[in-house]
Design a protein around this motif. Structure first.
Motif, PDB file in Angstrom:
ATOM      1  N   ILE A   5      -1.701  -4.479   7.332  1.00 21.38           N
ATOM      2  CA  ILE A   5      -1.147  -3.136   7.135  1.00 21.38           C
ATOM      3  C   ILE A   5      -0.770  -2.914   5.672  1.00 21.38           C
ATOM      4  O   ILE A   5      -1.056  -1.868   5.095  1.00 21.38           O
ATOM      5  N   VAL A   6      -0.120  -3.910   5.068  1.00 24.84           N
ATOM      6  CA  VAL A   6       0.254  -3.777   3.653  1.00 24.84           C
ATOM      7  C   VAL A   6      -0.993  -3.679   2.777  1.00 24.84           C
ATOM      8  O   VAL A   6      -1.057  -2.868   1.851  1.00 24.84           O
ATOM      9  N   ASN A   7      -2.009  -4.482   3.082  1.00 26.78           N
ATOM     10  CA  ASN A   7      -3.265  -4.434   2.345  1.00 26.78           C
ATOM     11  C   ASN A   7      -3.893  -3.054   2.430  1.00 26.78           C
ATOM     12  O   ASN A   7      -4.360  -2.494   1.424  1.00 26.78           O
ATOM     13  N   CYS A   8      -3.883  -2.490   3.625  1.00 23.28           N
ATOM     14  CA  CYS A   8      -4.457  -1.157   3.834  1.00 23.28           C
ATOM     15  C   CYS A   8      -3.649  -0.090   3.104  1.00 23.28           C
ATOM     16  O   CYS A   8      -4.200   0.716   2.348  1.00 23.28           O
ATOM     17  N   CYS A   9      -2.344  -0.087   3.309  1.00 25.20           N
ATOM     18  CA  CYS A   9      -1.494   0.973   2.757  1.00 25.20           C
ATOM     19  C   CYS A   9      -1.382   0.908   1.233  1.00 25.20           C
ATOM     20  O   CYS A   9      -1.152   1.930   0.584  1.00 25.20           O
ATOM     21  N   SER A  10      -1.556  -0.276   0.662  1.00 28.16           N
ATOM     22  CA  SER A  10      -1.472  -0.398  -0.794  1.00 28.16           C
ATOM     23  C   SER A  10      -2.601   0.355  -1.487  1.00 28.16           C
ATOM     24  O   SER A  10      -2.519   0.626  -2.693  1.00 28.16           O
TER      25      SER A  10
ATOM     26  N   GLU B  14      -0.202  -7.773  -3.004  1.00 28.64           N
ATOM     27  CA  GLU B  14      -1.024  -6.567  -3.168  1.00 28.64           C
ATOM     28  C   GLU B  14      -0.628  -5.763  -4.405  1.00 28.64           C
ATOM     29  O   GLU B  14      -1.146  -4.667  -4.615  1.00 28.64           O
ATOM     30  N   ARG B  15       0.313  -6.322  -5.203  1.00 27.65           N
ATOM     31  CA  ARG B  15       0.806  -5.646  -6.408  1.00 27.65           C
ATOM     32  C   ARG B  15       1.338  -4.261  -6.077  1.00 27.65           C
ATOM     33  O   ARG B  15       1.124  -3.284  -6.810  1.00 27.65           O
ATOM     34  N   MET B  16       2.051  -4.198  -4.973  1.00 20.54           N
ATOM     35  CA  MET B  16       2.653  -2.949  -4.509  1.00 20.54           C
ATOM     36  C   MET B  16       4.155  -2.998  -4.803  1.00 20.54           C
ATOM     37  O   MET B  16       4.869  -3.806  -4.209  1.00 20.54           O
ATOM     38  N   PRO B  17       4.651  -2.186  -5.711  1.00 16.91           N
ATOM     39  CA  PRO B  17       6.090  -2.211  -6.018  1.00 16.91           C
ATOM     40  C   PRO B  17       6.909  -1.779  -4.808  1.00 16.91           C
ATOM     41  O   PRO B  17       6.432  -1.036  -3.946  1.00 16.91           O
TER      42      PRO B  17
ATOM     43  N   THR C  81      10.186   9.284  -3.948  1.00 12.66           N
ATOM     44  CA  THR C  81       9.588  10.285  -4.829  1.00 12.66           C
ATOM     45  C   THR C  81       8.125  10.534  -4.514  1.00 12.66           C
ATOM     46  O   THR C  81       7.589  11.593  -4.818  1.00 12.66           O
ATOM     47  N   GLU C  82       7.447   9.533  -3.926  1.00 18.29           N
ATOM     48  CA  GLU C  82       6.035   9.657  -3.577  1.00 18.29           C
ATOM     49  C   GLU C  82       5.824   9.055  -2.192  1.00 18.29           C
ATOM     50  O   GLU C  82       6.670   8.294  -1.701  1.00 18.29           O
ATOM     51  N   PRO C  83       4.700   9.387  -1.531  1.00 21.21           N
ATOM     52  CA  PRO C  83       4.421   8.777  -0.223  1.00 21.21           C
ATOM     53  C   PRO C  83       4.501   7.255  -0.296  1.00 21.21           C
ATOM     54  O   PRO C  83       3.918   6.632  -1.189  1.00 21.21           O
ATOM     55  N   SER C  84       5.227   6.652   0.626  1.00 22.36           N
ATOM     56  CA  SER C  84       5.500   5.219   0.578  1.00 22.36           C
ATOM     57  C   SER C  84       5.276   4.566   1.937  1.00 22.36           C
ATOM     58  O   SER C  84       5.214   5.244   2.964  1.00 22.36           O
TER      59      SER C  84
ATOM     60  N   LEU D 296      -7.904   3.361  10.552  1.00 20.06           N
ATOM     61  CA  LEU D 296      -7.864   3.049   9.123  1.00 20.06           C
ATOM     62  C   LEU D 296      -7.458   1.592   8.910  1.00 20.06           C
ATOM     63  O   LEU D 296      -8.058   0.879   8.099  1.00 20.06           O
ATOM     64  N   ILE D 297      -6.478   1.131   9.672  1.00 20.28           N
ATOM     65  CA  ILE D 297      -6.008  -0.248   9.548  1.00 20.28           C
ATOM     66  C   ILE D 297      -7.074  -1.235  10.008  1.00 20.28           C
ATOM     67  O   ILE D 297      -7.241  -2.310   9.425  1.00 20.28           O
ATOM     68  N   LYS D 298      -7.826  -0.873  11.040  1.00 14.55           N
ATOM     69  CA  LYS D 298      -8.879  -1.756  11.553  1.00 14.55           C
ATOM     70  C   LYS D 298      -9.968  -2.022  10.516  1.00 14.55           C
ATOM     71  O   LYS D 298     -10.651  -3.049  10.573  1.00 14.55           O
ATOM     72  N   LYS D 299     -10.125  -1.112   9.552  1.00 14.65           N
ATOM     73  CA  LYS D 299     -11.131  -1.318   8.512  1.00 14.65           C
ATOM     74  C   LYS D 299     -10.745  -2.439   7.556  1.00 14.65           C
ATOM     75  O   LYS D 299     -11.564  -2.890   6.759  1.00 14.65           O
ATOM     76  N   HIS D 300      -9.494  -2.869   7.636  1.00 14.82           N
ATOM     77  CA  HIS D 300      -9.006  -3.901   6.725  1.00 14.82           C
ATOM     78  C   HIS D 300      -8.724  -5.207   7.459  1.00 14.82           C
ATOM     79  O   HIS D 300      -7.817  -5.955   7.102  1.00 14.82           O
TER      80      HIS D 300
END
Length: 381
Positions: free
Chosen positions: A100-105, A128-131, A152-155, A240-244
């Motif tokens: 999930i983190v890989n996908c959302c990053s 994933e270099r996701m702050p 401030t942005e979609p997270s 979307l998650i299944k693609k990762h």
């Protein structure tokens, strides 16, 4: 000589008649007590294990599993109360967190993570270099919306209920407020300990398109060895998650065990009995620890999980207890500064730990009183 596991662990009323009858037996001093991994102390009976082994003999070991896990998807969807397209399966919830983190990053700029919480979330975001920002969980008002970080942005917002290591449960009213306030964010609610207490967010999956709920058989079902978990969410988000993911994350033996556990009443009865036993023990042990606690020694945090977190106000007492537990081969967790996390074990194990803690409190208090007396005497001289 200590094992690597031990060194790692060091550094890092009438309602209960049956418990009271079995609590007062001493554990052998040479046994290692695993009260640090939040495992369920009660294993599946041997006769039920043997039935599973016999069924495994009829499985084709030389063939790949069903690529789509069609039957297992249908079974899990029924268990979760959603459609099959709302489910993704995983090799334990840790693999799903990574997925999930890989996908959302790839499409979200940052994450918001509770603090304290399961360290894997931070590790995955760093990989994933996701702050990420921390939502600090307090003792008095665990999920305080007034302290929620500014978005401030979609997270990706990662929540746990019950929380590890505090044991606090996330109210659904609080979750709904956040979901409504941040419709552009993806929410991942990890319910690894959900079978021990708290409200499940699974019913909200059909209501909120940005919600993912993670479940696992590692904790409440007592099956961490088989490595199985799943995530439920909106069909578009799940696709979307299944693609990762990689193919064949669930092996044929895991599928067999999970299927039996969710369809055979014998397994269901055993699991429910174990869950009730853990919850009763947790509440009873919390009650006894609370009687020992005071404002100078430690406090007991309310828990909806299969563990209890003790926050120590006296660093010397904590160090003293650490040393005696280590000497007795009792492995507990120290996930937060000045805290001790105690997994609920068997009745005998709980009795042993309670007796040791009570004894060390008395010894520590006696030493403190003696020191105070000496200081008074010196002042008088």
């Amino acid at each position: 000589m200590k094992t690597v596991e031990q060194v790692t662990a060091i550094n890092q009323v009438s309602e209960y008649p049956q418990i009271e009858q079995t609590l007062w037996t001493e554990l052998g001093s040479n046994e290692v007590m695993r009260l640090h991994c939040n495992e369920t102390a009660f294993d599946i009976p041997q006769n039920l294990k043997q039935q599973l082994v016999n069924k495994m003999l009829n499985v084709a070991w030389n063939r790949y599993p069903d690529f789509h896990q069609t039957q297992l998807h249908a079974l899990i969807a029924k268990e979760a109360g959603v459609a099959t397209e709302n489910i993704v399966l995983g090799n334990g919830s840790s693999q799903l967190i990574q997925q999930i983190v890989n996908c959302c990053s790839k499409f979200l700029s940052e994450a918001i993570i509770e603090n304290p919480t399961f360290t894997v979330y931070h590790q995955m975001c760093q990989n994933e270099r996701m702050p990420y920002k921390n939502w600090h969980i307090s003792e008095e008002n665990a999920f305080n919306l007034s302290t929620f970080p500014q978005v401030t942005e979609p997270s990706l917002i990662i929540l746990t209920s019950p929380n590890n290591p505090t044991g606090a449960s996330l109210p659904l009213t609080t979750l709904k407020t956040l979901l409504n306030q941040h419709p552009g964010c993806v929410f991942m609610v990890d319910e690894a300990y959900g079978e021990f207490g708290g409200e499940s967010a699974l019913p909200l999956v059909n209501e909120y398109a940005n919600l993912l709920v993670l479940k696992t058989l590692s904790k409440g079902y007592g099956l961490p060895g088989i490595r199985f978990g799943y995530a439920a969410g909106n069909a578009s988000l799940i696709n979307l998650i299944k693609k990762h993911t990689i193919p064949f994350t669930i092996n044929v033996f895991t599928e067999l065990v999970v299927t039996d556990f969710l369809t055979n009443p014998l397994y269901s009865n055993v699991v429910k009995a174990h869950q009730a036993r853990v919850k009763n023990l947790r509440d009873f042990v919390s009650y006894l620890l609370d009687e020992m606690a005071d404002e100078t020694s430690f406090s007991v945090l309310p828990s909806a999980a299969n563990f209890i977190l003790l926050r120590f106000h006296d660093a010397g007492l904590l160090e003293q207890i650490k040393q005696v537990l280590s000497a007795r081969n009792i492995m507990v967790g120290y996930p937060v500064a000045q805290c001790l996390r105690l997994t609920i074990g068997t009745e005998v194990e709980m009795n042993t730990v309670l007796r040791l803690i009570k004894y060390e409190i008395r010894q520590h208090k006696a030493s403190a009183d003696e020191l105070a007396s000496i200081q008074v005497t010196q002042e008088m001289v």
